[in-house]
Design a protein around this motif. Structure first.
Motif, short mmCIF file in Angstrom:
data_model
loop_
_atom_site.label_atom_id
_atom_site.label_comp_id
_atom_site.label_asym_id
_atom_site.label_seq_id
_atom_site.Cartn_x
_atom_site.Cartn_y
_atom_site.Cartn_z
N LEU A 104 49.76 -54.81 20.48
CA LEU A 104 48.71 -55.01 21.47
C LEU A 104 49.16 -55.96 22.58
O LEU A 104 48.79 -55.78 23.74
CB LEU A 104 47.45 -55.54 20.79
CG LEU A 104 46.65 -54.51 19.99
CD1 LEU A 104 45.57 -55.19 19.17
CD2 LEU A 104 46.05 -53.47 20.91
N LEU B 53 40.25 -54.86 30.10
CA LEU B 53 40.33 -53.70 29.22
C LEU B 53 38.95 -53.29 28.73
O LEU B 53 38.14 -54.14 28.35
CB LEU B 53 41.21 -54.04 28.01
CG LEU B 53 41.38 -52.94 26.96
CD1 LEU B 53 42.18 -51.77 27.52
CD2 LEU B 53 42.06 -53.51 25.71
N ALA C 42 48.32 -53.63 25.60
CA ALA C 42 46.94 -53.86 26.06
C ALA C 42 46.88 -54.27 27.54
O ALA C 42 46.01 -53.79 28.28
CB ALA C 42 46.24 -54.89 25.18
N ILE D 64 36.77 -50.94 26.00
CA ILE D 64 36.89 -50.37 24.65
C ILE D 64 35.93 -49.20 24.51
O ILE D 64 34.77 -49.27 24.94
CB ILE D 64 36.58 -51.42 23.57
CG1 ILE D 64 37.51 -52.63 23.72
CG2 ILE D 64 36.69 -50.81 22.17
CD1 ILE D 64 38.97 -52.35 23.54
N LEU E 286 41.01 -48.55 25.84
CA LEU E 286 41.55 -48.38 24.50
C LEU E 286 40.45 -47.74 23.65
O LEU E 286 39.37 -48.33 23.48
CB LEU E 286 41.96 -49.72 23.89
CG LEU E 286 42.38 -49.69 22.41
CD1 LEU E 286 43.59 -48.78 22.21
CD2 LEU E 286 42.67 -51.10 21.91
N SER F 241 44.21 -60.28 25.69
CA SER F 241 45.43 -59.92 26.40
C SER F 241 45.13 -59.32 27.76
O SER F 241 45.92 -59.45 28.70
CB SER F 241 46.26 -58.93 25.58
OG SER F 241 46.66 -59.50 24.35
N ASN F 242 43.98 -58.63 27.85
CA ASN F 242 43.60 -57.96 29.09
C ASN F 242 42.08 -58.03 29.24
O ASN F 242 41.36 -57.17 28.73
CB ASN F 242 44.07 -56.50 29.06
CG ASN F 242 43.68 -55.74 30.31
OD1 ASN F 242 43.08 -56.28 31.24
ND2 ASN F 242 44.01 -54.45 30.35
N ALA G 110 43.12 -57.65 21.85
CA ALA G 110 43.32 -56.77 23.00
C ALA G 110 42.56 -57.27 24.22
O ALA G 110 43.09 -57.29 25.34
CB ALA G 110 42.89 -55.35 22.65
N ARG G 111 41.32 -57.69 24.02
CA ARG G 111 40.50 -58.17 25.14
C ARG G 111 41.04 -59.48 25.69
O ARG G 111 40.96 -59.75 26.89
CB ARG G 111 39.06 -58.32 24.67
CG ARG G 111 38.32 -56.98 24.55
CD ARG G 111 37.02 -57.12 23.83
NE ARG G 111 36.14 -55.98 24.08
CZ ARG G 111 35.35 -55.43 23.16
NH1 ARG G 111 35.34 -55.91 21.92
NH2 ARG G 111 34.57 -54.41 23.45
#
Length: 305
Positions: free
Chosen positions: A117, A171, A121, A173, A127, A167-168, A164-165
């Motif tokens: 990720l 992003l 990500a 979902i 994602l 990291s970005n 993930a969130r």
């Protein structure tokens, strides 16, 4: 008619999957090229380039240019389970983004790791995770279990989505749920609240490959009605909505469609894109641009994947 801001191309990288869902749509007929393109870096690069050149917003000779107006094009990586090729994905995503694609990914979530990720990500716009049930027994009955009898760890998934969130922050979902004979009576409200997706796509099991676990229209409608509290993010697609309304490429590099819908007979295919070019291959397929556009009607966010 609403025109989507982003034209979404779904490339199913592989038929391979660590789960064995009984209703699975990822069953493609043999091609003259039996090796999946994802195994060949050079052919993968050529396919990605060909797709972008044909579907880029500035290509006015694309036949869709007279029917739709899009400002970006997104490559959605699906399967099978695309994370079985996790070692290849960062390169594929980078190549696609360098050309001008936005990139999204659909996974069953079982192979998500913090290390992966942290690589991918930040490069994704969406994602997507496929989740049909919160019940271990139902998931086992559907086939959402691997050969070691391991189920998706929902606690672990929630933690992965947090990573993930982080990291970005941009992003988004998405959760995909296929309503079928085994889960149509379930209430997934607490699970959806917990995962807090920006979109929840609720699909009626489509008998394009087989009729295993098919549900009636009434059973599907009851599932959707039970979850109307999520109408801001819930996107319901019955069998009619799904017919000829996706831009899809199989693991061998052919456009394909779930039409004509003859139960158990599979898909209709174009010739391989790398043999004839995207323009000629796409011309061989039926595509309903109005159904495609309807999928992208915005609610409070861009929701089409």
């Amino acid at each position: 008619m609403h025109n989507p801001a982003s034209l979404v191309i779904n490339w199913h990288l592989t038929e391979a999957c660590n789960y064995r869902c009984k209703y699975c749509y990822a069953a493609w007929s043999e091609s003259s090229c039996r090796r999946e393109l994802i195994r060949d870096p050079e052919r993968t690069t050529t396919l990605i380039n060909e797709l972008y050149q044909f579907f880029r917003p500035s290509n006015r000779i694309n036949p869709l240019a007279n029917r739709l107006n899009w400002s970006s094009v997104r490559l959605n990586l699906a399967g099978g389970e695309p994370l079985l090729y996790a070692n290849k994905l960062p390169s594929v995503i980078r190549q696609a983004r360098d050309l001008g694609f936005e990139v999204s990914l659909i996974s069953n979530g079982s192979h998500l790791t913090d290390a992966l990720l942290s690589q991918i990500a930040p490069q994704l716009t969406w994602l997507g995770i496929s989740i049909d049930s919160g019940s271990p027994a139902i998931n086992r009955s559907i086939g959402r279990v691997d050969r070691r009898d391991e189920l998706l760890n929902l606690e672990g998934l929630a933690a992965s989505l947090t990573v993930a969130r982080q990291s970005n922050p941009g992003l988004r979902i998405k959760i995909n749920t296929v309503v079928n004979r085994l889960n149509h009576g379930e209430d997934l409200s607490s699970l959806i609240q917990r995962l807090a997706p920006e979109k929840w796509k609720v699909l009626c099991m489509l008998p394009v490959v087989n009729q295993h676990l098919a549900v009636s229209d009434e059973q599907y409608a009851a599932f959707v009605a039970r979850h109307q509290a999520f109408d801001r993010i819930l996107c319901a697609e019955d069998n009619k909505d799904m017919r000829e309304s996706y831009l899809m490429i199989d693991p061998h590099g052919r456009f394909f469609q779930n039409s004509p819908l003859v139960t158990g007979q599979g898909y209709a295919y174009s010739r391989p894109i790398l043999d004839v070019g995207a323009k000629d291959a796409f011309a061989e397929m039926a595509f309903d641009h109005e159904r495609f556009s309807a999928r992208y009607i915005p609610i409070n966010t861009e929701v089409g994947v």
